[in-house]
Design an enzyme around this catalytic site. Structure first.
Site, short mmCIF file in Angstrom:
data_model
loop_
_atom_site.label_atom_id
_atom_site.label_comp_id
_atom_site.label_asym_id
_atom_site.label_seq_id
_atom_site.Cartn_x
_atom_site.Cartn_y
_atom_site.Cartn_z
N LYS A 1 0.86 -1.19 0.00
CA LYS A 1 0.00 0.00 0.00
C LYS A 1 0.89 1.24 0.00
O LYS A 1 1.76 1.39 0.86
CB LYS A 1 -0.84 -0.03 1.27
CG LYS A 1 -2.24 0.50 1.10
CD LYS A 1 -3.01 0.18 2.36
CE LYS A 1 -4.31 0.89 2.42
NZ LYS A 1 -4.86 0.88 3.77
C1 E4P Z 1 -8.10 2.01 3.74
O1 E4P Z 1 -7.39 1.19 3.20
C2 E4P Z 1 -7.83 2.63 5.06
O2 E4P Z 1 -7.18 1.69 5.87
C3 E4P Z 1 -9.07 2.99 5.78
O3 E4P Z 1 -10.24 2.68 5.07
C4 E4P Z 1 -9.05 4.34 6.44
O4 E4P Z 1 -10.28 4.56 7.06
P1 E4P Z 1 -10.52 5.71 8.16
O5 E4P Z 1 -10.78 6.99 7.45
O6 E4P Z 1 -11.73 5.24 8.92
O7 E4P Z 1 -9.28 5.76 9.00
#
Ligand code: E4P
Length: 218
Positions: free
Chosen positions: A84
């Protein structure tokens, strides 16, 4: 539309996988930090042993060279790891190189159609627009999902739209309608999706009718 779980918690991943509806997992440095694991690698390898689906693991470097080194290491931790990387100029450069090496990338922290187009062109496997964080600042996160999904479809981009930062079951429904290929959700939202008061009262009535009938099972 497929469902990923957005968590680094082993118990949550185990129970999501047992339900048979989870195709993979996404993590991020905040979710990993919450688990208090002493080794990032160990935690990721545990997760990758629980699910055979893709597990997104974020790099914790910002410069292109350092990102690349870390991404290559992370990709070697398990065959189902997807690296990622945030959609920045350095992240795009790293993604182009990694994709040419056959390493799959989930481009994260995407907040605009232009960022999503660049991620797709750099060779990302997944692009993650953050719905909830856009809603939080008064923007329309789901409109972004619909826009990106339409454009990816129009130009036959291979990248998949992974709706992220999901806060409640309505987001899941809206992401499906908007054409997201996948959605990643907190465990709490997965549990909420299973619930309906008419299902509970229906079970209660069926069982009480059955009990009062005096019939036997076989
Ligand atoms: C996506 O891959 C992220 O890990 C995640 O959806 C972030 O979400 P949040 O805005 O609730 O932290």
């Amino acid at each position: 539309m497929k469902i990923f779980l957005d968590t680094a918690n082993i118990d949550e991943i185990r129970s999501g996988v047992k339900m048979g509806v989870i195709s993979g997992v996404t993590t991020n440095p905040s979710l990993v930090a919450k688990e208090g694991a002493s080794s990032y690698q160990e935690l990721v390898q545990n997760i990758c042993n629980i699910t055979h689906g893709d597990v997104s693991v974020e790099v914790i470097e910002e410069k292109q060279e350092a990102m690349l080194n870390q991404a290559r290491q992370v990709a070697g931790w398990a065959p189902n790891v997807v690296v990622k990387i945030p959609v920045t100029a350095a992240g795009l450069e790293a993604t182009s190189i990694l994709s040419s090496e056959g390493i799959r990338v989930n481009m994260t922290l995407c907040f605009s159609v232009n960022q999503a187009i660049l991620a797709a062109l750099a060779g990302a496997t997944y692009v993650s627009p953050f719905v909830g964080r856009l809603d939080d600042i008064g923007d329309d996160g789901m409109a972004l999902i619909a826009d990106i999904a339409g454009i990816f479809d129009k130009y036959k981009y291979h990248a998949r739209v992974l709706a992220a930062s999901i806060r409640h079951p309505q987001h899941v429904l809206q992401a499906a309608r908007a054409g997201a290929h996948l959605v990643t959700l907190p465990y709490k939202v997965l549990v909420q999706m299973t619930k309906h008061p008419l299902t509970d009262s229906g079970i209660e009535r069926f069982l009480s009718d059955w009990r009062s009938s005096g019939s036997v099972f076989s």
